[in-house]
Design a protein around this motif. Structure first.
Motif, PDB file in Angstrom:
ATOM      1  N   THR A  21       0.811  -1.217   0.000  1.00 48.84           N
ATOM      2  CA  THR A  21       0.000   0.000   0.000  1.00 48.84           C
ATOM      3  C   THR A  21       0.844   1.267   0.000  1.00 48.84           C
ATOM      4  OG1 THR A  21      -0.158  -0.152   2.403  1.00 48.84           O
ATOM      5  CG2 THR A  21      -1.971  -1.088   1.129  1.00 48.84           C
ATOM      6  N   ARG A  22       2.126   1.167   0.288  1.00 50.76           N
ATOM      7  CA  ARG A  22       2.998   2.337   0.320  1.00 50.76           C
ATOM      8  C   ARG A  22       3.642   2.621  -1.032  1.00 50.76           C
ATOM      9  NH1 ARG A  22       6.392   1.288   5.949  1.00 50.76           N
ATOM     10  NH2 ARG A  22       4.578   1.033   7.322  1.00 50.76           N
ATOM     11  N   TYR A  23       3.352   1.773  -2.019  1.00 53.32           N
ATOM     12  CA  TYR A  23       4.004   1.912  -3.316  1.00 53.32           C
ATOM     13  C   TYR A  23       3.053   2.428  -4.385  1.00 53.32           C
ATOM     14  CZ  TYR A  23       8.051  -0.599  -1.562  1.00 53.32           C
ATOM     15  OH  TYR A  23       9.163  -0.960  -0.850  1.00 53.32           O
ATOM     16  N   SER A  24       3.558   3.358  -5.156  1.00 53.28           N
ATOM     17  CA  SER A  24       2.912   3.713  -6.408  1.00 53.28           C
ATOM     18  C   SER A  24       3.384   2.710  -7.457  1.00 53.28           C
ATOM     19  CB  SER A  24       3.290   5.125  -6.822  1.00 53.28           C
ATOM     20  OG  SER A  24       2.810   6.059  -5.875  1.00 53.28           O
ATOM     21  N   MET A  25       2.475   2.313  -8.328  1.00 53.93           N
ATOM     22  CA  MET A  25       2.765   1.258  -9.296  1.00 53.93           C
ATOM     23  C   MET A  25       2.598   1.798 -10.720  1.00 53.93           C
ATOM     24  SD  MET A  25       3.446  -1.215  -7.261  1.00 53.93           S
ATOM     25  CE  MET A  25       3.546  -2.563  -8.452  1.00 53.93           C
ATOM     26  N   GLY A  26       3.475   1.360 -11.586  1.00 54.54           N
ATOM     27  CA  GLY A  26       3.397   1.816 -12.970  1.00 54.54           C
ATOM     28  C   GLY A  26       3.561   0.674 -13.950  1.00 54.54           C
ATOM     29  N   TRP A  27       3.007   0.880 -15.135  1.00 55.84           N
ATOM     30  CA  TRP A  27       3.223  -0.025 -16.256  1.00 55.84           C
ATOM     31  C   TRP A  27       3.957   0.743 -17.356  1.00 55.84           C
ATOM     32  CZ3 TRP A  27       2.517  -5.160 -16.318  1.00 55.84           C
ATOM     33  CH2 TRP A  27       1.653  -5.732 -15.390  1.00 55.84           C
ATOM     34  N   PHE A  28       4.945   0.082 -17.913  1.00 54.74           N
ATOM     35  CA  PHE A  28       5.714   0.619 -19.025  1.00 54.74           C
ATOM     36  C   PHE A  28       5.773  -0.438 -20.114  1.00 54.74           C
ATOM     37  CE2 PHE A  28       7.654   4.442 -17.139  1.00 54.74           C
ATOM     38  CZ  PHE A  28       7.301   4.253 -15.813  1.00 54.74           C
ATOM     39  N   ARG A  29       6.160  -0.041 -21.300  1.00 52.29           N
ATOM     40  CA  ARG A  29       6.317  -1.010 -22.375  1.00 52.29           C
ATOM     41  C   ARG A  29       7.481  -0.626 -23.267  1.00 52.29           C
ATOM     42  NH1 ARG A  29       0.746   0.263 -25.803  1.00 52.29           N
ATOM     43  NH2 ARG A  29       1.390   2.282 -26.691  1.00 52.29           N
ATOM     44  N   GLN A  30       8.030  -1.630 -23.897  1.00 50.24           N
ATOM     45  CA  GLN A  30       9.119  -1.397 -24.830  1.00 50.24           C
ATOM     46  C   GLN A  30       8.900  -2.251 -26.068  1.00 50.24           C
ATOM     47  OE1 GLN A  30      13.100  -1.970 -23.280  1.00 50.24           O
ATOM     48  NE2 GLN A  30      13.965  -0.673 -24.881  1.00 50.24           N
ATOM     49  N   ALA A  31       8.677  -1.591 -27.174  1.00 52.01           N
ATOM     50  CA  ALA A  31       8.497  -2.268 -28.445  1.00 52.01           C
ATOM     51  C   ALA A  31       9.867  -2.512 -29.085  1.00 52.01           C
ATOM     52  CB  ALA A  31       7.631  -1.418 -29.368  1.00 52.01           C
ATOM     53  N   PRO A  32       9.952  -3.489 -29.982  1.00 49.75           N
ATOM     54  CA  PRO A  32      11.239  -3.773 -30.635  1.00 49.75           C
ATOM     55  C   PRO A  32      11.826  -2.541 -31.307  1.00 49.75           C
ATOM     56  CG  PRO A  32       9.650  -5.504 -31.113  1.00 49.75           C
ATOM     57  CD  PRO A  32       8.890  -4.415 -30.405  1.00 49.75           C
TER      58      PRO A  32
ATOM     59  N   PRO B 106       6.134   9.049  -9.076  1.00 47.49           N
ATOM     60  CA  PRO B 106       7.554   8.806  -9.323  1.00 47.49           C
ATOM     61  C   PRO B 106       8.038   9.419 -10.633  1.00 47.49           C
ATOM     62  CG  PRO B 106       6.424   6.796  -8.668  1.00 47.49           C
ATOM     63  CD  PRO B 106       5.370   7.817  -8.977  1.00 47.49           C
ATOM     64  N   THR B 107       9.205  10.022 -10.587  1.00 53.36           N
ATOM     65  CA  THR B 107       9.867  10.434 -11.822  1.00 53.36           C
ATOM     66  C   THR B 107      10.780   9.320 -12.301  1.00 53.36           C
ATOM     67  OG1 THR B 107      11.578  11.515 -10.516  1.00 53.36           O
ATOM     68  CG2 THR B 107       9.751  12.877 -11.276  1.00 53.36           C
ATOM     69  N   GLN B 108      11.211   8.518 -11.372  1.00 52.40           N
ATOM     70  CA  GLN B 108      11.950   7.305 -11.670  1.00 52.40           C
ATOM     71  C   GLN B 108      11.470   6.217 -10.723  1.00 52.40           C
ATOM     72  OE1 GLN B 108      16.136   8.325 -11.334  1.00 52.40           O
ATOM     73  NE2 GLN B 108      16.283   8.650 -13.533  1.00 52.40           N
ATOM     74  N   TYR B 109      11.300   5.014 -11.269  1.00 53.04           N
ATOM     75  CA  TYR B 109      10.849   3.911 -10.445  1.00 53.04           C
ATOM     76  C   TYR B 109      12.043   3.107  -9.947  1.00 53.04           C
ATOM     77  CZ  TYR B 109       5.958   4.661 -11.632  1.00 53.04           C
ATOM     78  OH  TYR B 109       4.696   5.189 -11.742  1.00 53.04           O
ATOM     79  N   SER B 110      11.955   2.684  -8.693  1.00 55.60           N
ATOM     80  CA  SER B 110      13.085   2.002  -8.071  1.00 55.60           C
ATOM     81  C   SER B 110      13.097   0.497  -8.317  1.00 55.60           C
ATOM     82  CB  SER B 110      13.060   2.254  -6.556  1.00 55.60           C
ATOM     83  OG  SER B 110      13.184   3.639  -6.277  1.00 55.60           O
ATOM     84  N   TYR B 111      11.927  -0.083  -8.494  1.00 58.40           N
ATOM     85  CA  TYR B 111      11.817  -1.528  -8.599  1.00 58.40           C
ATOM     86  C   TYR B 111      11.095  -1.897  -9.892  1.00 58.40           C
ATOM     87  CZ  TYR B 111      12.787  -0.949  -3.663  1.00 58.40           C
ATOM     88  OH  TYR B 111      13.344  -0.578  -2.479  1.00 58.40           O
TER      89      TYR B 111
END
Length: 118
Positions: free
Chosen positions: A29-40, A102-107
């Protein structure tokens, strides 16, 4: 925190997938969560995020098609992806950080491949 993403696969254009990201530990509950993607051949890009206080953000390219949510008792964040397009094909990564925005995610998780066929 350790993250395990799952739910990727092959789907036809217009179809749907739901990605899951399970987090270890007892402080989800203390974490903000994000989804990212990387295409070829492309750089990793932001897809969606949900803060620990439930603020939600989307990239313009997925607004109205993707929905991020979290289930705190299950230590899991989801990305429901509808109306998928071939350009959504990418490896999708989940990420966590204690910052509200977050501007940068740690995990980072290991990634799950989504392939959308035309």
């Amino acid at each position: 925190v350790q993250l395990q993403a799952s739910g990727g696969g092959l789907v036809q254009a217009g179809g749907s997938l739901r990605l899951s990201c399970a987090a270890s530990g007892r402080t989800f509950t203390r974490y903000s969560m994000g989804w990212f993607r990387q295409a070829p051949g492309k750089e990793r890009e932001f897809v969606a995020a949900i803060s620990w206080n439930d603020n939600i953000y989307y990239a313009d390219s997925v607004k109205g098609r993707f929905t991020i949510s979290r289930d705190n008792p299950k230590n899991t964040v989801y990305l429901q992806m509808n109306s998928l397009k071939p350009e959504d094909t990418a490896v999708y990564y989940c990420a966590a950080d204690t910052a509200v925005v977050p501007t940068q995610y740690s995990y980072w998780g290991q990634g799950t491949l989504v392939t959308v066929s035309s």
